[in-house]
Design an enzyme around this catalytic site. Structure first.
Site, mmCIF file in Angstrom:
data_model
loop_
_atom_site.group_PDB
_atom_site.id
_atom_site.type_symbol
_atom_site.label_atom_id
_atom_site.label_comp_id
_atom_site.label_asym_id
_atom_site.label_seq_id
_atom_site.Cartn_x
_atom_site.Cartn_y
_atom_site.Cartn_z
ATOM 1 N N ARG A 108 0.826 -1.222 0.000
ATOM 2 C CA ARG A 108 0.000 0.000 0.000
ATOM 3 C C ARG A 108 0.856 1.268 0.000
ATOM 4 O O ARG A 108 0.499 2.263 0.634
ATOM 5 C CB ARG A 108 -0.962 0.031 1.192
ATOM 6 C CG ARG A 108 -2.077 -0.963 1.112
ATOM 7 C CD ARG A 108 -3.227 -0.447 0.259
ATOM 8 N NE ARG A 108 -4.207 -1.495 0.007
ATOM 9 C CZ ARG A 108 -5.375 -1.606 0.627
ATOM 10 N NH1 ARG A 108 -5.746 -0.722 1.509
ATOM 11 N NH2 ARG A 108 -6.179 -2.575 0.325
ATOM 12 N N ARG A 144 -4.080 6.244 0.491
ATOM 13 C CA ARG A 144 -4.714 7.422 1.090
ATOM 14 C C ARG A 144 -3.847 8.249 2.016
ATOM 15 O O ARG A 144 -4.197 9.382 2.327
ATOM 16 C CB ARG A 144 -5.979 6.978 1.841
ATOM 17 C CG ARG A 144 -7.106 6.616 0.887
ATOM 18 C CD ARG A 144 -8.174 5.816 1.600
ATOM 19 N NE ARG A 144 -7.642 4.512 1.985
ATOM 20 C CZ ARG A 144 -8.371 3.518 2.472
ATOM 21 N NH1 ARG A 144 -9.658 3.676 2.672
ATOM 22 N NH2 ARG A 144 -7.820 2.361 2.774
ATOM 23 N N ARG A 156 -7.316 10.361 -7.019
ATOM 24 C CA ARG A 156 -8.510 9.544 -6.832
ATOM 25 C C ARG A 156 -9.769 10.392 -7.006
ATOM 26 O O ARG A 156 -10.737 9.945 -7.635
ATOM 27 C CB ARG A 156 -8.495 8.920 -5.447
ATOM 28 C CG ARG A 156 -9.599 7.929 -5.184
ATOM 29 C CD ARG A 156 -9.448 7.465 -3.741
ATOM 30 N NE ARG A 156 -10.414 6.502 -3.311
ATOM 31 C CZ ARG A 156 -11.692 6.756 -3.069
ATOM 32 N NH1 ARG A 156 -12.171 7.964 -3.274
ATOM 33 N NH2 ARG A 156 -12.490 5.798 -2.631
ATOM 34 N N ASP A 206 -6.394 -3.782 -7.755
ATOM 35 C CA ASP A 206 -6.940 -4.427 -6.558
ATOM 36 C C ASP A 206 -7.141 -5.910 -6.811
ATOM 37 O O ASP A 206 -7.410 -6.316 -7.955
ATOM 38 C CB ASP A 206 -8.266 -3.787 -6.139
ATOM 39 C CG ASP A 206 -8.595 -4.128 -4.693
ATOM 40 O OD1 ASP A 206 -8.146 -3.401 -3.795
ATOM 41 O OD2 ASP A 206 -9.278 -5.140 -4.458
ATOM 42 N N TYR A 241 -13.877 -13.269 -0.181
ATOM 43 C CA TYR A 241 -14.666 -12.078 -0.551
ATOM 44 C C TYR A 241 -15.853 -12.455 -1.429
ATOM 45 O O TYR A 241 -16.927 -11.860 -1.332
ATOM 46 C CB TYR A 241 -13.777 -11.033 -1.251
ATOM 47 C CG TYR A 241 -12.862 -10.335 -0.272
ATOM 48 C CD1 TYR A 241 -13.314 -9.258 0.487
ATOM 49 C CD2 TYR A 241 -11.560 -10.778 -0.067
ATOM 50 C CE1 TYR A 241 -12.492 -8.643 1.422
ATOM 51 C CE2 TYR A 241 -10.731 -10.163 0.866
ATOM 52 C CZ TYR A 241 -11.199 -9.110 1.600
ATOM 53 O OH TYR A 241 -10.399 -8.503 2.532
HETATM 54 O O1 CP3 Z 1 0.102 0.041 -3.284
HETATM 55 C C1 CP3 Z 1 -0.284 -1.136 -3.348
HETATM 56 O O2 CP3 Z 1 -0.087 -1.951 -2.444
HETATM 57 C C2 CP3 Z 1 -0.939 -1.612 -4.638
HETATM 58 C C3 CP3 Z 1 -2.367 -1.536 -4.733
HETATM 59 C C4 CP3 Z 1 -3.238 -2.448 -3.905
HETATM 60 C C5 CP3 Z 1 -4.494 -2.061 -3.389
HETATM 61 N N1 CP3 Z 1 -5.095 -3.155 -2.830
HETATM 62 C C6 CP3 Z 1 -5.066 -0.717 -3.514
HETATM 63 C C7 CP3 Z 1 -6.223 -0.335 -2.691
HETATM 64 C C8 CP3 Z 1 -3.055 -3.795 -3.564
HETATM 65 C C9 CP3 Z 1 -1.858 -4.710 -3.810
HETATM 66 C C10 CP3 Z 1 -4.243 -4.229 -2.907
HETATM 67 C C11 CP3 Z 1 -4.455 -5.606 -2.433
HETATM 68 C C12 CP3 Z 1 -5.697 -5.929 -1.702
HETATM 69 N N2 CP3 Z 1 -6.941 -5.456 -1.926
HETATM 70 C C13 CP3 Z 1 -5.770 -6.911 -0.687
HETATM 71 C C14 CP3 Z 1 -4.626 -7.776 -0.192
HETATM 72 C C15 CP3 Z 1 -3.698 -7.056 0.716
HETATM 73 C C16 CP3 Z 1 -4.302 -6.616 2.018
HETATM 74 O O3 CP3 Z 1 -4.432 -5.378 2.176
HETATM 75 O O4 CP3 Z 1 -4.637 -7.462 2.825
HETATM 76 C C17 CP3 Z 1 -7.104 -6.954 -0.251
HETATM 77 C C18 CP3 Z 1 -7.660 -7.840 0.847
HETATM 78 C C19 CP3 Z 1 -7.844 -6.035 -1.062
HETATM 79 C C20 CP3 Z 1 -9.307 -5.790 -1.017
HETATM 80 C C21 CP3 Z 1 -9.646 -4.402 -0.664
HETATM 81 N N3 CP3 Z 1 -9.335 -3.301 -1.433
HETATM 82 C C22 CP3 Z 1 -10.331 -3.957 0.494
HETATM 83 C C23 CP3 Z 1 -10.835 -4.855 1.606
HETATM 84 C C24 CP3 Z 1 -10.428 -2.571 0.386
HETATM 85 C C25 CP3 Z 1 -11.177 -1.646 1.309
HETATM 86 C C26 CP3 Z 1 -10.453 -1.415 2.571
HETATM 87 C C27 CP3 Z 1 -9.523 -0.246 2.421
HETATM 88 O O5 CP3 Z 1 -8.355 -0.379 2.758
HETATM 89 O O6 CP3 Z 1 -10.019 0.797 1.988
HETATM 90 C C28 CP3 Z 1 -9.757 -2.166 -0.800
HETATM 91 C C29 CP3 Z 1 -9.612 -0.798 -1.313
HETATM 92 C C30 CP3 Z 1 -8.247 -0.349 -1.723
HETATM 93 N N4 CP3 Z 1 -7.350 -1.084 -2.446
HETATM 94 C C31 CP3 Z 1 -7.674 0.941 -1.480
HETATM 95 C C32 CP3 Z 1 -6.415 0.950 -2.083
HETATM 96 C C33 CP3 Z 1 -5.440 2.095 -2.163
HETATM 97 C C34 CP3 Z 1 -8.365 2.099 -0.780
HETATM 98 C C35 CP3 Z 1 -9.285 2.701 -1.787
HETATM 99 C C36 CP3 Z 1 -9.552 4.150 -1.554
HETATM 100 O O7 CP3 Z 1 -10.476 4.428 -0.775
HETATM 101 O O8 CP3 Z 1 -8.879 4.974 -2.210
#
Ligand code: CP3
Length: 358
Positions: A34, A38, A47, A84, A160
């Site tokens: 990540r 944010r 975004r 994602d 999921y």
């Molecule tokens: O920078 C990076 O790591 C690359 C991008 C990336 C994202 N998600 C962007 C993201 C990667 C590799 C992921 C993987 C991901 N996504 C996982 C596995 C890793 C982990 O965190 O356990 C999982 C379980 C997801 C599913 C997911 N995506 C959830 C549950 C959520 C909502 C919770 C949250 O953190 O907001 C997301 C959204 C998400 N994916 C965001 C980002 C930057 C936040 C979105 C936003 O509001 O801008």
């Protein structure tokens, strides 16, 4: 693009690829889960421009832009594709939306009928904008920065899909696994095969390596772990090989505890990612002799700052040998992370890493 980022020149090589392929790197490679997100104001701005998180993921220009953002601020050794893990279920036809403050929502898959409604044919073709993003990022990176593609592991993606979103205990999915439901095994196979093709296309578009995220791998006990974590990882590694793809695979199977050793030996991955409850001594003594290790800084250390942050970085760098280690967090950055703490973390890392080897 590369001029804005630290460029150490091609002669130093990609430190991440050196460690993953068993060579001594010119410095300890570092990147962060990540790292785009944010906690960065420029991410929040892009975004907002994209409209929604999913619009951002499917826009090659904007998602390449957010991939570059952390690299302009911090001297890192890898970029990770901005996308994602839930784009694969979406491409399979499971629906997907992110509602403000709620996390992801999908149409639940809970029977053979639901599984048969999925559309595995051509699934990787429906993700073509992602390969365009990969190609754009690959063109814009400095020579020493590796590009990491990724997908979710079948178990985590299945949780999921079955739960219809995030769930604190994932009981429906764990029950389907424990009962050996035929529809569930079919679902896991569909996700596995889709992931192989999706990763292969990312590599063909320019990814140097791939990470497979199994956030909920710790859900499963002996017996089920082999079936739903180790076997799908092995199939992904094998499937990439059959597809002519020969890049190292990083396996992030979170929460395995002492089963991390079994995962390192049996999953087929070239590097194992570890989360912070795993002692650093265990990473160095038990795992590093098997394969390179990645991690495992507590993301809360980066939120809290020094002295815990400095001590945690020092412990990791002094305990794990440089040629067997990829510096990273044990899970993603929290949105509340102060940027200056990330800067301090990278500065401590470089200081302890050079002190360690001179
Ligand atoms: O920078 C990076 O790591 C690359 C991008 C990336 C994202 N998600 C962007 C993201 C990667 C590799 C992921 C993987 C991901 N996504 C996982 C596995 C890793 C982990 O965190 O356990 C999982 C379980 C997801 C599913 C997911 N995506 C959830 C549950 C959520 C909502 C919770 C949250 O953190 O907001 C997301 C959204 C998400 N994916 C965001 C980002 C930057 C936040 C979105 C936003 O509001 O801008």
């Amino acid at each position: 693009m590369s001029g804005e980022m630290f460029d150490h020149g091609p002669e130093k090589g990609k430190a991440l690829m050196d460690v993953l392929e068993g060579r001594m790197p010119w410095r300890r490679p570092a990147w962060f889960m990540r790292q785009a997100g944010r906690y960065l104001p420029e991410y929040r701005e892009t975004r907002a421009k994209a409209g929604s998180f999913l619009d951002l993921c499917y826009d090659p220009e904007l998602s390449a832009e957010v991939t570059f953002q952390p690299l302009r601020r911090f001297d890192l050794d890898a970029a990770i594709l901005f996308a994602d893990i839930l784009l694969v279920p979406q491409a399979l036809g499971a629906g997907l939306s992110f509602n403000a403050g709620e996390g992801p929502v999908l149409e639940p898959v809970r029977s053979m009928e639901d599984v048969l409604r999925l559309k595995p044919e051509g699934v990787a073709d429906r993700l073509s904008s992602i390969y365009e993003t990969v190609a754009r990022i690959s063109e814009g990176l400095p020579a020493h920065v590796a590009l990491i593609g990724f997908c979710g592991a079948p178990w985590t993606v299945a949780t999921y899909m079955v739960e219809g979103g995030g769930s604190p205990e994932r009981l429906r999915t764990r029950m389907a696994a424990a009962r050996g439901e035929e529809w569930f095994d079919r679902l896991v196979d569909i996700i596995t095969e889709a992931s192989i093709e999706y990763l292969a296309r990312q590599v063909e578009a320019g990814a140097d390596t791939v990470q497979v995220f199994d956030t909920w791998a710790g859900d499963l006990g002996d017996g089920l772990r082999e079936k739903y974590v180790i076997r799908p990882f092995r199939r992904i590694v094998e499937g990439l090989g059959e597809r002519g793809i020969d890049v190292p695979v990083i396996g992030f199977a979170r929460g395995l505890g002492a089963a991390q050793e079994q995962f390192a030996r049996e999953s087929g991955v070239q590097c194992v990612g570890c989360s912070w409850p795993l002692p650093v001594d265990y990473m160095a003594e038990v795992l590093a002799p098997i394969c390179p290790v990645q991690g495992n800084l507590d993301p809360v250390a980066v939120m809290a700052g020094d002295p815990y942050l400095r001590e945690a970085v020092e412990r990791i760098v002094r305990t794990i040998p440089r040629e067997r280690h990829v510096f990273n967090l044990g899970h993603g950055f929290k949105p509340e992370t102060p940027i200056e703490n990330v800067e301090r973390m990278v500065a401590w890392l470089r200081e302890f890493d050079s002190a360690d080897t001179t």
